[in-house]
Design a protein around this motif. Structure first.
Motif, PDB file in Angstrom:
ATOM      1  N   SER A  39       0.853  -1.183   0.000  1.00 29.03           N
ATOM      2  CA  SER A  39       0.000   0.000   0.000  1.00 29.03           C
ATOM      3  C   SER A  39       0.894   1.241   0.000  1.00 29.03           C
ATOM      4  N   MET A  40       0.275   2.415  -0.179  1.00 28.92           N
ATOM      5  CA  MET A  40       1.039   3.660  -0.254  1.00 28.92           C
ATOM      6  C   MET A  40       0.420   4.698   0.673  1.00 28.92           C
ATOM      7  N   VAL A  54      -1.393  15.784   7.336  1.00 35.01           N
ATOM      8  CA  VAL A  54      -2.544  15.169   6.653  1.00 35.01           C
ATOM      9  C   VAL A  54      -2.011  13.976   5.875  1.00 35.01           C
ATOM     10  N   THR A  55      -2.636  12.825   6.044  1.00 31.47           N
ATOM     11  CA  THR A  55      -2.153  11.612   5.370  1.00 31.47           C
ATOM     12  C   THR A  55      -3.291  10.904   4.645  1.00 31.47           C
ATOM     13  N   LEU A  56      -2.959  10.325   3.518  1.00 30.46           N
ATOM     14  CA  LEU A  56      -3.912   9.475   2.775  1.00 30.46           C
ATOM     15  C   LEU A  56      -3.286   8.091   2.628  1.00 30.46           C
ATOM     16  N   PHE A  57      -4.005   7.071   3.069  1.00 28.17           N
ATOM     17  CA  PHE A  57      -3.546   5.688   2.957  1.00 28.17           C
ATOM     18  C   PHE A  57      -4.374   4.978   1.887  1.00 28.17           C
ATOM     19  N   CYS A  58      -3.706   4.353   0.926  1.00 29.14           N
ATOM     20  CA  CYS A  58      -4.431   3.667  -0.159  1.00 29.14           C
ATOM     21  C   CYS A  58      -3.747   2.353  -0.506  1.00 29.14           C
ATOM     22  N   PRO A  59      -4.517   1.325  -0.855  1.00 27.07           N
ATOM     23  CA  PRO A  59      -3.868   0.150  -1.429  1.00 27.07           C
ATOM     24  C   PRO A  59      -3.221   0.515  -2.770  1.00 27.07           C
ATOM     25  N   ASP A  60      -2.171  -0.188  -3.077  1.00 21.66           N
ATOM     26  CA  ASP A  60      -1.438   0.019  -4.314  1.00 21.66           C
ATOM     27  C   ASP A  60      -2.369   0.076  -5.538  1.00 21.66           C
ATOM     28  N   SER A  61      -3.334  -0.841  -5.559  1.00 18.95           N
ATOM     29  CA  SER A  61      -4.220  -0.947  -6.724  1.00 18.95           C
ATOM     30  C   SER A  61      -5.077   0.303  -6.907  1.00 18.95           C
ATOM     31  N   SER A 112       5.211  14.099   0.599  1.00 23.94           N
ATOM     32  CA  SER A 112       6.109  12.942   0.570  1.00 23.94           C
ATOM     33  C   SER A 112       5.241  11.692   0.451  1.00 23.94           C
ATOM     34  N   VAL A 113       5.761  10.690  -0.206  1.00 27.55           N
ATOM     35  CA  VAL A 113       5.001   9.459  -0.437  1.00 27.55           C
ATOM     36  C   VAL A 113       5.867   8.271  -0.036  1.00 27.55           C
ATOM     37  N   ALA A 114       5.291   7.353   0.729  1.00 25.41           N
ATOM     38  CA  ALA A 114       6.003   6.138   1.124  1.00 25.41           C
ATOM     39  C   ALA A 114       5.159   4.931   0.733  1.00 25.41           C
ATOM     40  N   GLU A 115       5.789   3.791   0.607  1.00 25.56           N
ATOM     41  CA  GLU A 115       5.044   2.580   0.277  1.00 25.56           C
ATOM     42  C   GLU A 115       5.652   1.392   1.010  1.00 25.56           C
ATOM     43  N   GLY A 116       4.854   0.348   1.182  1.00 19.68           N
ATOM     44  CA  GLY A 116       5.352  -0.840   1.873  1.00 19.68           C
ATOM     45  C   GLY A 116       4.208  -1.783   2.216  1.00 19.68           C
ATOM     46  N   ILE A 117       4.485  -2.715   3.086  1.00 18.54           N
ATOM     47  CA  ILE A 117       3.483  -3.711   3.494  1.00 18.54           C
ATOM     48  C   ILE A 117       3.340  -3.663   5.011  1.00 18.54           C
ATOM     49  N   ASP A 118       2.103  -3.491   5.476  1.00 13.26           N
ATOM     50  CA  ASP A 118       1.785  -3.500   6.911  1.00 13.26           C
ATOM     51  C   ASP A 118       2.665  -2.547   7.729  1.00 13.26           C
ATOM     52  N   TYR A 119       2.872  -1.334   7.263  1.00 11.65           N
ATOM     53  CA  TYR A 119       3.683  -0.372   8.006  1.00 11.65           C
ATOM     54  C   TYR A 119       2.793   0.531   8.845  1.00 11.65           C
TER      55      TYR A 119
END
Lengths: 149, 121
Positions: A39-40, A54-61, A112-119
């Protein structure tokens, strides 16, 4: 500072429907990103009389789908850089509009944008003051406002 | 006319260009720049008539870009397309010589309202 959920919902839905032309709806049930999948997160810091992020969490898809809409191309054609640009700009628009609800003079950072799994994202000394869950085209999206106290 | 679109987000530059077409301004010549510094270089080379610029950008932000242009005597139309539309920012933009400030997200109608008098003429 308490944010009115209706204001945040209006800001998010306006951006996603106007810019992306995607159907998005706030849901009252708890929304979670699919565990074990990439996810990102897009993040904008706000500084001034009020400090936070302010943050937005989205699945990669979902980011891929959004980037395809923004760039007018198919999901297969979208690059990693274009996905980061898209989520960064969506977060930028959200934070910029939320900034208008804050005391005058607060400034927003570049995204800034980060991505990973279960972070997990944390801001030292910060706490989540507002968190809204959305469903967009059958996929979850979480908008969170963190205040540094 | 020549229109320069300045934004650090490639996605947003594409959306601004798409919205210009939707607003009926698709037959004007356009170029893009990724920040104020790049924008200023393009102004020197290409001399655009209209500049549509983001505010929050690295290297040289939109306000610094506008101030540099005014210092050089730029007489074209300059407007901001930005995420923030607070009264203070709007006042600052106008005091520095901007002609309009459109907030994101925007519609083709916003562009038609602000740019129509110049681009339709």
């Amino acid at each position: 500072m308490h944010f009115n959920e209706e204001d945040v919902n209006r800001i998010v839905t306006d951006i996603w429907t106007t810019i992306l032309d995607l159907e998005i709806e706030q849901v009252q049930d708890v929304v979670a990103l699919p565990p074990g999948q990439r996810s990102m997160v897009g993040c904008i810091q706000i500084a001034g009389e009020w400090q936070g992020a302010v943050t937005l969490f989205c699945p990669d898809s979902l980011v891929r789908k959004s980037a395809a809409s923004m760039f007018g191309m198919s999901e297969d054609e979208v690059s990693e850089e274009e996905m980061q640009d898209t989520l960064g700009e969506l977060t930028n628009m959200t934070a910029g509009n939320i900034n208008t609800l804050l005391p005058q003079g607060c400034t927003i950072s570049l995204p800034s944008v980060a991505e990973g799994i279960d972070y997990k994202i944390t801001i030292p000394g910060g706490r989540i003051t507002t968190q809204l869950g959305f469903m967009c085209e059958g996929e979850p999206m979480i908008a969170a406002i963190m205040e540094r106290v | 006319m020549k229109i320069l679109v300045v934004d650090d987000s490639k996605a947003m530059r594409m959306i601004v260009l798409r919205t210009l077409r939707q607003a009926g301004f698709g037959d004007h010549e356009t170029k893009e720049a990724a920040d104020g510094k790049e924008g200023l270089d393009l102004v020197h080379q290409w001399a655009p008539d209209v500049i549509i610029s983001d505010w929050n950008m690295p290297n040289m932000n939109g306000l610094e870009f506008l101030q540099a242009l005014k210092g050089e005597g730029f007489a074209g139309l300059f407007g901001f397309v930005t995420t923030e539309g607070s009264p203070k920012m709007r006042d600052t933009a106008m005091e520095e010589g901007a002609s309009f400030l459109i907030t994101k997200p925007f519609t083709a109608q916003s562009f038609q309202t602000e740019l129509g008098p110049t681009l339709n003429g």
